[in-house]
Design a protein around this motif. Structure first.
Motif, short mmCIF file in Angstrom:
data_model
loop_
_atom_site.label_atom_id
_atom_site.label_comp_id
_atom_site.label_asym_id
_atom_site.label_seq_id
_atom_site.Cartn_x
_atom_site.Cartn_y
_atom_site.Cartn_z
N VAL A 1 0.84 -1.20 0.00
CA VAL A 1 0.00 0.00 0.00
C VAL A 1 0.87 1.24 0.00
N CYS A 2 1.84 1.27 0.88
CA CYS A 2 2.69 2.45 0.96
C CYS A 2 3.53 2.62 -0.29
N TYR B 1 -5.36 10.86 4.75
CA TYR B 1 -5.21 9.48 4.28
C TYR B 1 -5.77 8.48 5.29
N ARG B 2 -6.44 7.46 4.77
CA ARG B 2 -6.93 6.32 5.56
C ARG B 2 -6.91 5.09 4.67
N ASP B 3 -6.72 3.93 5.29
CA ASP B 3 -6.87 2.70 4.53
C ASP B 3 -7.62 1.69 5.38
N ASN B 4 -7.78 0.50 4.87
CA ASN B 4 -8.59 -0.49 5.57
C ASN B 4 -7.88 -1.10 6.78
N ARG B 5 -6.67 -0.69 7.07
CA ARG B 5 -5.94 -1.16 8.25
C ARG B 5 -5.46 -0.04 9.16
N HIS B 6 -5.44 1.18 8.68
CA HIS B 6 -4.87 2.29 9.45
C HIS B 6 -5.83 3.47 9.50
N VAL C 1 -6.89 2.18 -5.32
CA VAL C 1 -6.31 3.38 -4.72
C VAL C 1 -7.08 4.61 -5.17
N THR C 2 -7.32 5.53 -4.23
CA THR C 2 -7.93 6.82 -4.57
C THR C 2 -6.87 7.90 -4.44
N TRP C 3 -6.92 8.84 -5.37
CA TRP C 3 -5.92 9.90 -5.48
C TRP C 3 -6.60 11.27 -5.51
N ARG C 4 -5.87 12.28 -5.10
CA ARG C 4 -6.33 13.67 -5.21
C ARG C 4 -5.13 14.53 -5.64
N THR D 1 -5.28 9.33 -1.10
CA THR D 1 -6.22 9.60 -0.01
C THR D 1 -6.72 8.32 0.65
N GLY D 2 -6.60 7.19 -0.04
CA GLY D 2 -7.03 5.93 0.55
C GLY D 2 -6.71 4.76 -0.35
N SER D 3 -6.81 3.56 0.24
CA SER D 3 -6.58 2.35 -0.53
C SER D 3 -7.24 1.16 0.15
N GLU D 4 -7.57 0.18 -0.65
CA GLU D 4 -8.08 -1.10 -0.17
C GLU D 4 -7.32 -2.18 -0.92
N TRP D 5 -7.05 -3.28 -0.26
CA TRP D 5 -6.30 -4.35 -0.89
C TRP D 5 -7.02 -5.68 -0.73
#
Length: 161
Positions: free
Chosen positions: A17-18, A63-68, A137-140, A149-153
């Protein structure tokens, strides 16, 4: 051939993700699609080299993701993971890139293979013991940069490459 296999698979997913988060592309006349594609490759290179600073600079503040829950938590986990695993090699494949009508936000689907040895090409994945992931992944676009801005895996397979 060695493959990175941490006890906590969430950490391996965070690294990927990173990897997708390092975005430092400025407006140099390239289309947004080209900027994003080139930056995704630069992200993989930076994570492989253990570079934290570019990742942090290019995450959106929200930023947020499904784990953080936030940017700080994601960076803390990445820092720990990179210190534990020195040999990280990534192969990325952009499946899709979609910009909104304003050109200020985008969504991408990126396939990532991760191994403990260099990955020369898509064909070489057959002979490696790699882990495979799909990232949405979402971007801005802000301040001249594309920021994540976010991601899901989810886990993926070799067939997805």
């Amino acid at each position: 051939m060695a493959c990175v296999r941490p006890a906590d698979s969430r950490l391996i997913r965070l690294v990927v993700v990173c990897c997708l988060l390092l975005v430092g592309c400025t407006d140099d006349g390239l289309s947004p699609e080209v900027q994003l594609r080139e930056t995704i490759e630069a992200i993989a290179t930076a994570v492989e080299a253990g570079k934290m600073k570019p990742v942090g600079e290019n995450l959106a503040d929200d930023y947020r993701d499904n784990r953080h829950r936030d940017k700080r938590a994601a960076l803390a986990t990445l820092y720990w993971y990179l210190r534990q695993h020195r040999n990280i090699h990534l192969f990325t494949l952009v499946r899709s890139l979609e910009l909104d009508d304003s050109g200020q936000t985008a969504r991408s689907v990126v396939m990532v293979a991760m191994a403990g040895v260099p990955i020369a090409s898509r064909a070489s994945l057959v002979s490696l013991n790699a882990d495979f992931y799909r990232f949405d992944v979402t971007w801005r676009y802000e301040e001249g940069h594309w920021r994540v801005t976010g991601s899901e895996w989810q886990r993926s397979t070799l067939a997805d490459f």
